[in-house]
Design an enzyme around this catalytic site. Sequence first.
Site, PDB file in Angstrom:
ATOM      1  N   CYS A 112       0.836  -1.204   0.000  1.00 10.11           N
ATOM      2  CA  CYS A 112       0.000   0.000   0.000  1.00 10.11           C
ATOM      3  C   CYS A 112       0.875   1.260   0.000  1.00 10.11           C
ATOM      4  O   CYS A 112       1.490   1.551  -1.014  1.00 10.11           O
ATOM      5  CB  CYS A 112      -0.990  -0.017   1.161  1.00 10.11           C
ATOM      6  SG  CYS A 112      -2.330   1.182   0.933  1.00 10.11           S
ATOM      7  N   HIS A 202      -3.513  -5.067   0.243  1.00  9.31           N
ATOM      8  CA  HIS A 202      -3.046  -5.468   1.571  1.00  9.31           C
ATOM      9  C   HIS A 202      -3.069  -6.992   1.724  1.00  9.31           C
ATOM     10  O   HIS A 202      -3.967  -7.551   2.365  1.00  9.31           O
ATOM     11  CB  HIS A 202      -3.908  -4.822   2.655  1.00  9.31           C
ATOM     12  CG  HIS A 202      -3.566  -3.402   2.945  1.00  9.31           C
ATOM     13  ND1 HIS A 202      -2.663  -3.026   3.916  1.00  9.31           N
ATOM     14  CD2 HIS A 202      -4.000  -2.250   2.365  1.00  9.31           C
ATOM     15  CE1 HIS A 202      -2.565  -1.712   3.941  1.00  9.31           C
ATOM     16  NE2 HIS A 202      -3.354  -1.213   3.009  1.00  9.31           N
ATOM     17  N   GLU A 204      -1.365  -8.818   3.639  1.00 11.86           N
ATOM     18  CA  GLU A 204      -1.221  -9.250   5.039  1.00 11.86           C
ATOM     19  C   GLU A 204      -2.571  -9.496   5.705  1.00 11.86           C
ATOM     20  O   GLU A 204      -2.678 -10.302   6.635  1.00 11.86           O
ATOM     21  CB  GLU A 204      -0.388  -8.238   5.836  1.00 11.86           C
ATOM     22  CG  GLU A 204      -1.106  -7.020   6.343  1.00 11.86           C
ATOM     23  CD  GLU A 204      -1.414  -5.957   5.282  1.00 11.86           C
ATOM     24  OE1 GLU A 204      -2.028  -4.934   5.624  1.00 11.86           O
ATOM     25  OE2 GLU A 204      -1.022  -6.164   4.116  1.00 11.86           O
TER      26      GLU A 204
END
Length: 234
Positions: A112, A202, A204
Amino acid sequence: MNTEYKPLIGITPQYEIERERAWIRSSYTGAVIRAGGIPVILDQYPDEKETIEALLPRLDGILFTGGVDLNPKLYGEEIDPKCGEIADVRDAFEQKLMEVVEQYDIPVFGICRGIQSLNVLCGGSLHQHRDGHQSVRHDVEITEGTRLHTIIGKTKINANSFHHQCVKVPAPGLIVTAYAEDGTIEAIERPGERFFVGVQWHPELLSAEECDHHALFEAFIGAAREYRLLRQRV
């Protein structure tokens, strides 16, 4: 050292200037741990350059995380009214960090704001505001023959989105490897042996449940492990 070695991954934190606090979301550290790495949270240092130069040889990879907007002055633009919160102290720290990261050819992964940092700090620019990419899921088209394609093994994946800025002009030496359906640049990388990858989404937040996104962390941690092996041979 065998393949069970757990690479040390430096992670850039968020900064709250008024509260003098640095912090990181556990989703980042969790994704690194699940992929076999050990997260190391980086921070500001009174003698930033000197400390970074002493620390970096001990780390095996750097994860540039999400966060507030970069100051447009870094890519030669005035601040647009739609530009969001800026943390100059974080920009300055990441500039110094990138200088040393480049010196040691350390594997780098940007997420990001992280992809934006990689691009700007290497000489590229950003769109200061784009509508339609906050808190949504959408498809991402991946270019065949790229490292990203090799990692994920597909030309299309579904990703999340929590941003309002994105790459405008890629930095010299970086190539675009994925686009959203509206043409937004979703990933960049630097061709070559070194792992140097940035994604606008994202992973994660998805890696615990979705293998496409976990694969990015596995590839990054694998590259960090190989980096340490190569340094031991020098």
